[in-house]
Design an enzyme around this catalytic site. Structure first.
Site, PDB file in Angstrom:
ATOM      1  CG  LEU A  11      24.216  15.646   6.551  1.00 50.00           C
ATOM      2  CD1 LEU A  11      24.616  17.114   6.446  1.00 50.00           C
ATOM      3  CD2 LEU A  11      23.886  15.093   5.177  1.00 50.00           C
ATOM      4  CE1 TYR A 137      29.845   9.334  -0.925  1.00 49.08           C
ATOM      5  CE2 TYR A 137      30.477  11.287  -2.155  1.00 49.08           C
ATOM      6  CZ  TYR A 137      29.744  10.697  -1.150  1.00 49.08           C
ATOM      7  OH  TYR A 137      28.901  11.465  -0.378  1.00 49.08           O
TER       8      TYR A 137
END
Length: 313
Positions: A11, A137
């Site tokens: 990203l 996560y």
């Protein structure tokens, strides 16, 4: 000055270029724990776990916005949970505290569909669904969402966040996420290799083409503050599909492409996640609209990767 942490990731690589194009090269500072050959423009090596180093950069460059992308992703995180927790939570707390102390105006925090667990509604998962993540996560992302809201309410720090689905892009290689099969599959198809998928063929997951993900991020950050009603994180949706549906879309364009299925530990992670996402809150509050469906995503991924591999020869 806009600061990006984790600028070398999937990203970060694309967002850095998009922000430079919009605001100018001299107004965007990319940072990561190492420099690579693709970095151009302003770049500093910064370990975001070091709050003093982060604060020095923020002061030196008079940073007014931070896009905090540094993190260990879902699949990699399960291989070393304590390290993943430490890095994902410590870096964000450092960003929040440095921002509070140095009058940073806006902070972006990337959350994820990993915040949802098996107790959430599977189809059209709503923004206010129960969050019981089953990966470290996901746990770290729920933690980050709550810290984002806390710093907004207690210190009036303008923190904004999106729950990204799987991001499909051609600009960089997979980075250790459970949805990464949807990137790797295109590379194998273009170079003429069979693809071994680590998920079962009918595992539907929410995905988004990277151009939509980048546009959503910038649109969220540019929206007037009074339009941001959700201060944990907004659901974000693009298109949902299964590995089989994606493989069939590729076969329509590359007839000799072949795929086999060898599910591994990532299947359990995927099974705990939604099949599709309800992002009506983002649409209502700040006008989000995705542009890419499965067909458009497949066309551009194959086109761009064919160009890439042709140039690499």
């Amino acid at each position: 000055m806009i600061l990006i942490t984790g600028a070398n990731g999937q990203l970060g690589t694309v967002l850095t270029e998009a922000l430079k194009e919009k605001y100018g090269n001299d107004n965007v500072l990319a940072t990561d724990i190492s420099k690579n050959e693709t970095n151009s423009g302003l770049f500093e090596v910064v370990d975001a776990t070091n709050i003093d180093a982060l604060q020095t950069i923020v002061k030196t460059y008079k940073v007014s916005q931070i896009y905090h992308l540094a993190a260990i992703l879902s699949a990699k995180g399960e291989q070393n949970p304590l390290l993943s927790w430490d890095i994902n939570t410590k870096t964000f707390l450092n960003v929040l505290e440095v921002s509070r102390l140095n009058n940073v105006k806006k902070v972006f925090f990337p959350s994820s569909i990993a915040v949802f667990g098996s107790n959430a509604k599977k189809v059209n998962t709503p923004n206010n669904a129960v969050l019981n993540p089953e990966t470290v996560y996901g746990i770290s992302k729920v933690d980050g969402e709550n810290w984002a809201q806390y710093y907004f309410k207690k210190y009036n720090l303008d923190v904004r966040s999106l729950r990204y689905p799987g991001v499909v892009g051609y600009q960089s290689l997979p980075g250790g996420g459970t949805t990464d099969y949807a990137v790797d599959i295109f590379h194998k198809a273009v170079i003429g290799q069979p693809f071994s998928c680590f998920l079962e063929e009918n595992t539907a997951l929410p995905m988004i083409f990277i151009d939509d993900a980048i546009r959503a991020t910038i649109e969220l950050m540019e929206a007037p503050s009074n339009k941001i009603k959700t201060r944990t994180a907004y659901n974000l949706a693009g298109v949902s599909f299964t590995p089989k549906q994606l493989a069939n879309a590729i076969k329509e364009r590359i007839s000799n492409f072949s795929i086999n299925y060898n599910p591994d530990f990532r299947q359990n992670i995927a099974d705990s996640w939604p099949e599709s996402i309800d992002d009506s809150e983002a649409k209502k509050d700040w006008g989000w609209q995705p542009k890419y469906n499965l067909s458009a995503l497949t066309n551009i991924m194959l086109e761009k990767l064919k160009e890439h591999y042709k140039q690499a020869v």
